[in-house]
Design a protein around this motif. Structure first.
Motif, PDB file in Angstrom:
ATOM      1  N   VAL A  62       0.608  -1.470  -0.016  1.00  0.00           N
ATOM      2  CA  VAL A  62      -0.457  -0.145   0.065  1.00  0.00           C
ATOM      3  C   VAL A  62       0.798   1.024  -0.200  1.00  0.00           C
ATOM      4  N   ASN A  63       2.519   1.431   0.081  1.00  0.00           N
ATOM      5  CA  ASN A  63       3.021   2.320  -0.037  1.00  0.00           C
ATOM      6  C   ASN A  63       3.175   2.682  -0.878  1.00  0.00           C
ATOM      7  N   MET A  64       2.705   1.567  -1.955  1.00  0.00           N
ATOM      8  CA  MET A  64       3.417   2.123  -3.559  1.00  0.00           C
ATOM      9  C   MET A  64       2.632   3.665  -3.969  1.00  0.00           C
ATOM     10  N   GLU A  65       3.310   3.933  -4.850  1.00  0.00           N
ATOM     11  CA  GLU A  65       3.460   5.318  -5.252  1.00  0.00           C
ATOM     12  C   GLU A  65       2.352   5.463  -6.903  1.00  0.00           C
ATOM     13  N   ASP A  66       3.062   4.325  -7.476  1.00  0.00           N
ATOM     14  CA  ASP A  66       2.272   3.800  -8.753  1.00  0.00           C
ATOM     15  C   ASP A  66       2.677   2.241  -9.164  1.00  0.00           C
ATOM     16  N   LYS A  67       2.689   1.866 -10.224  1.00  0.00           N
ATOM     17  CA  LYS A  67       2.710   0.610 -10.892  1.00  0.00           C
ATOM     18  C   LYS A  67       4.342   0.223 -10.671  1.00  0.00           C
ATOM     19  N   GLN A  68       5.102  -1.146 -10.079  1.00  0.00           N
ATOM     20  CA  GLN A  68       5.638  -1.386 -10.062  1.00  0.00           C
ATOM     21  C   GLN A  68       6.690  -2.522 -10.518  1.00  0.00           C
ATOM     22  N   LEU A  69       6.989  -2.844 -11.723  1.00  0.00           N
ATOM     23  CA  LEU A  69       7.617  -4.713 -11.813  1.00  0.00           C
ATOM     24  C   LEU A  69       9.209  -4.696 -10.890  1.00  0.00           C
ATOM     25  N   ALA A  70       8.993  -6.056 -11.056  1.00  0.00           N
ATOM     26  CA  ALA A  70      10.508  -6.439 -10.602  1.00  0.00           C
ATOM     27  C   ALA A  70      10.718  -8.114 -11.113  1.00  0.00           C
ATOM     28  N   LEU A  71      12.361  -8.297 -11.223  1.00  0.00           N
ATOM     29  CA  LEU A  71      12.691  -9.212 -12.323  1.00  0.00           C
ATOM     30  C   LEU A  71      13.452  -9.934 -11.185  1.00  0.00           C
ATOM     31  N   MET A  72      14.289 -11.066 -10.538  1.00  0.00           N
ATOM     32  CA  MET A  72      15.369 -11.903 -10.695  1.00  0.00           C
ATOM     33  C   MET A  72      15.219 -12.932 -10.387  1.00  0.00           C
ATOM     34  N   HIS A  73      17.130 -12.786 -10.970  1.00  0.00           N
ATOM     35  CA  HIS A  73      17.781 -14.429 -11.255  1.00  0.00           C
ATOM     36  C   HIS A  73      18.359 -14.974 -10.535  1.00  0.00           C
ATOM     37  N   ALA A  74      18.848 -16.308 -10.430  1.00  0.00           N
ATOM     38  CA  ALA A  74      19.847 -16.746  -9.299  1.00  0.00           C
ATOM     39  C   ALA A  74      19.941 -18.174  -9.565  1.00  0.00           C
ATOM     40  N   SER A  75      20.898 -18.765 -10.031  1.00  0.00           N
ATOM     41  CA  SER A  75      21.607 -19.958  -9.879  1.00  0.00           C
ATOM     42  C   SER A  75      22.142 -21.086  -8.405  1.00  0.00           C
ATOM     43  N   TYR A  76      21.814 -21.427  -7.817  1.00  0.00           N
ATOM     44  CA  TYR A  76      22.113 -22.592  -6.927  1.00  0.00           C
ATOM     45  C   TYR A  76      22.684 -23.865  -6.817  1.00  0.00           C
ATOM     46  N   PHE A  77      23.820 -24.668  -6.268  1.00  0.00           N
ATOM     47  CA  PHE A  77      24.134 -25.366  -6.361  1.00  0.00           C
ATOM     48  C   PHE A  77      25.279 -25.916  -7.801  1.00  0.00           C
ATOM     49  N   ALA A  78      25.746 -24.801  -7.806  1.00  0.00           N
ATOM     50  CA  ALA A  78      27.382 -24.706  -8.782  1.00  0.00           C
ATOM     51  C   ALA A  78      26.172 -25.011 -10.132  1.00  0.00           C
ATOM     52  N   ASP A  84      14.207 -18.121 -10.451  1.00  0.00           N
ATOM     53  CA  ASP A  84      13.320 -17.147 -11.456  1.00  0.00           C
ATOM     54  C   ASP A  84      12.618 -16.709 -10.448  1.00  0.00           C
ATOM     55  N   TYR A  85      12.063 -15.198 -10.479  1.00  0.00           N
ATOM     56  CA  TYR A  85      10.952 -14.938  -9.740  1.00  0.00           C
ATOM     57  C   TYR A  85      10.296 -13.601 -10.636  1.00  0.00           C
ATOM     58  N   ALA A  86       9.196 -12.969 -10.516  1.00  0.00           N
ATOM     59  CA  ALA A  86       8.402 -11.637 -11.652  1.00  0.00           C
ATOM     60  C   ALA A  86       7.697 -11.584 -10.930  1.00  0.00           C
ATOM     61  N   ALA A  87       7.171  -9.978 -10.319  1.00  0.00           N
ATOM     62  CA  ALA A  87       5.821 -10.112  -9.977  1.00  0.00           C
ATOM     63  C   ALA A  87       6.078  -8.028 -10.349  1.00  0.00           C
ATOM     64  N   PHE A  88       4.402  -7.648 -10.738  1.00  0.00           N
ATOM     65  CA  PHE A  88       3.786  -6.559 -10.735  1.00  0.00           C
ATOM     66  C   PHE A  88       3.461  -5.740  -9.530  1.00  0.00           C
ATOM     67  N   ALA A  89       2.714  -5.703  -9.267  1.00  0.00           N
ATOM     68  CA  ALA A  89       1.940  -4.777  -8.272  1.00  0.00           C
ATOM     69  C   ALA A  89       1.716  -3.412  -8.276  1.00  0.00           C
ATOM     70  N   MET A  90       0.668  -3.030  -7.956  1.00  0.00           N
ATOM     71  CA  MET A  90       0.067  -1.557  -8.661  1.00  0.00           C
ATOM     72  C   MET A  90      -1.202  -1.138  -8.075  1.00  0.00           C
ATOM     73  N   PRO A  91      -0.763  -0.223  -7.138  1.00  0.00           N
ATOM     74  CA  PRO A  91      -2.110   0.711  -6.181  1.00  0.00           C
ATOM     75  C   PRO A  91      -3.654   0.981  -6.677  1.00  0.00           C
ATOM     76  N   LEU A  92      -4.442   0.639  -5.741  1.00  0.00           N
ATOM     77  CA  LEU A  92      -5.865   0.373  -6.605  1.00  0.00           C
ATOM     78  C   LEU A  92      -6.368   2.382  -6.457  1.00  0.00           C
ATOM     79  N   ASP A  93      -6.067   2.489  -4.968  1.00  0.00           N
ATOM     80  CA  ASP A  93      -6.388   4.288  -4.656  1.00  0.00           C
ATOM     81  C   ASP A  93      -5.118   4.085  -3.760  1.00  0.00           C
ATOM     82  N   HIS A  94      -5.767   5.544  -2.549  1.00  0.00           N
ATOM     83  CA  HIS A  94      -4.623   5.662  -1.740  1.00  0.00           C
ATOM     84  C   HIS A  94      -4.410   4.915  -0.750  1.00  0.00           C
ATOM     85  N   ASP A  95      -5.643   3.881  -0.384  1.00  0.00           N
ATOM     86  CA  ASP A  95      -5.455   3.183   0.518  1.00  0.00           C
ATOM     87  C   ASP A  95      -5.455   1.511   0.521  1.00  0.00           C
TER      88      ASP A  95
END
Length: 356
Positions: A62-78, A84-95
């Motif tokens: 709820v603290n976001m002021e506008d839409k945001q997009l996030a991406l992440m990649h990591a390799s494990y165990f050599a 992999d991770y992807a996310a999108f969020a957006m405010p509906l209104d002020h609350d």
């Protein structure tokens, strides 16, 4: 090849337990997302306030002021396993605000040699195929401000999909809930309850394919495992504060307590619950360059001479933000302080505020 088949068979038998509470089921959902958070040893429950809050604490969305997009990649165990991770969020209104995220943790291109030898005993390498074992988690998040000044709350609905080649697959469902509070003197508090309903997984097993694995590995006659998993709840509590120094520099610090309702090797462990602390910090310069560090995963490790030693997992990271684009990097498990191999993690965050 025989070793791989043995591992596969044991994975099936361990993962598909007999209708009991699984302490470590769906652990891929607890690895963490966002290189900025991983660089702080995952101590972000109280301060998280962007698109990644859908994972760390949905109350922060709820603290976001506008839409945001996030991406992440990591390799494990050599580089054997990819996360992999992807996310999108957006405010509906002020609350209020909403978000969606996807996590995939997988080992791809595993050789399937169960049909390498035909019924007449002939070896045919053309009969070797490849498969993947992959875990997927889709999270739908909702956040809202409470009428009480400084309080936010959020909830997650999670859908879990797990696939082990043609041998077995499952569907699961669970709920998370979180709250955040900011005092008038800018102290922040957060509480995240994961799997509050005990996340449920129902497995479906291909009996014919499973039998091929049993026949291919000598001496493995395990009975077909049961097909229900329940993941026990976990709590994360955090306290954070951000300090501003001469307008240009900022220092963010947070301490988290990770609580599991079991007895294990965590720093504090009782028959009712175990508590594992984590500490993280972030030093920022003109809200553009960031240096991060943290320590977590404290464990009471039994040594060869039966003495105990406290092990831990440190992390460091850096970040760079220009306008509405932020790139972060984290390097975890420095100095081989835990049993996991070190990993390089990269993430990207885009704030659509610049495009308005």
């Amino acid at each position: 090849m025989k070793r791989l088949l043995t591992i596969l068979l044991l994975t099936l038998c361990v993962n598909l337990s007999a209708q009991t509470l699984r302490k470590y089921s769906n652990e891929f959902m607890n690895i963490g997302v966002d290189a900025a958070a991983l660089g702080m040893s995952n101590a972000v429950t109280a301060f998280s306030s962007d698109v990644n809050s859908g994972y760390w604490n949905p109350a922060g969305l709820v603290n976001m002021e506008d839409k945001q997009l996030a991406l992440m990649h990591a390799s494990y165990f050599a580089n054997i396993a990819n996360y992999d991770y992807a996310a999108f969020a957006m405010p509906l209104d002020h609350d209020s605000a909403i978000g969606i995220s996807l996590i995939r943790f997988a080992v791809d291109d595993i050789l399937n040699t169960t049909e390498l030898i035909d019924s007449e005993g002939n070896i045919n390498y053309d009969r070797i195929s490849k498969f993947s074992t992959a875990d997927y988690g889709v999270t739908f998040s909702y956040s809202r401000r409470l009428p009480i000044d400084g309080f936010n709350y959020g909830v997650n609905a999670k859908v879990i999909r797990r696939v082990i080649g043609k041998f077995a697959n499952s569907w699961g469902f669970g709920l998370d809930a979180g709250v955040q509070f900011e005092s008038k003197n800018n102290w922040k508090f957060g509480l995240m309850a994961r799997d509050i309903t005990t996340t449920f997984n129902a497995w479906s097993i291909d009996k014919e394919e499973f039998a091929k694995v049993q026949d291919a590995v000598e001496g493995q006659n395990q009975e077909l495992p049961e097909t229900t998993e329940l993941t026990i709840p976990k709590l994360q509590f955090g306290i954070a504060k951000k300090f501003i120094y001469r307008h240009d520099f900022s220092i963010l610090t947070e301490v988290d307590l990770n609580i599991r309702f079991e007895q294990n090797n965590d720093l504090i462990s009782t028959s009712v619950a175990s508590i594992n602390p984590a500490f993280g910090f972030e030093v920022g310069y003109i809200d553009m360059v960031y240096l991060r560090g943290g320590v977590g995963n404290f464990q009471n490790e039994l040594q060869i001479d039966n003495s105990e030693k406290i092990g831990f997992q440190p992390s460091i990271g850096i970040g760079f933000k220009y306008n509405c684009i932020q790139v972060d990097y984290a390097f975890t498990d420095i100095g081989d302080q835990s049993v996991a191999l070190y990993s390089n993690v990269f993430s990207l965050k885009i704030d659509f505020d610049c495009f308005r």
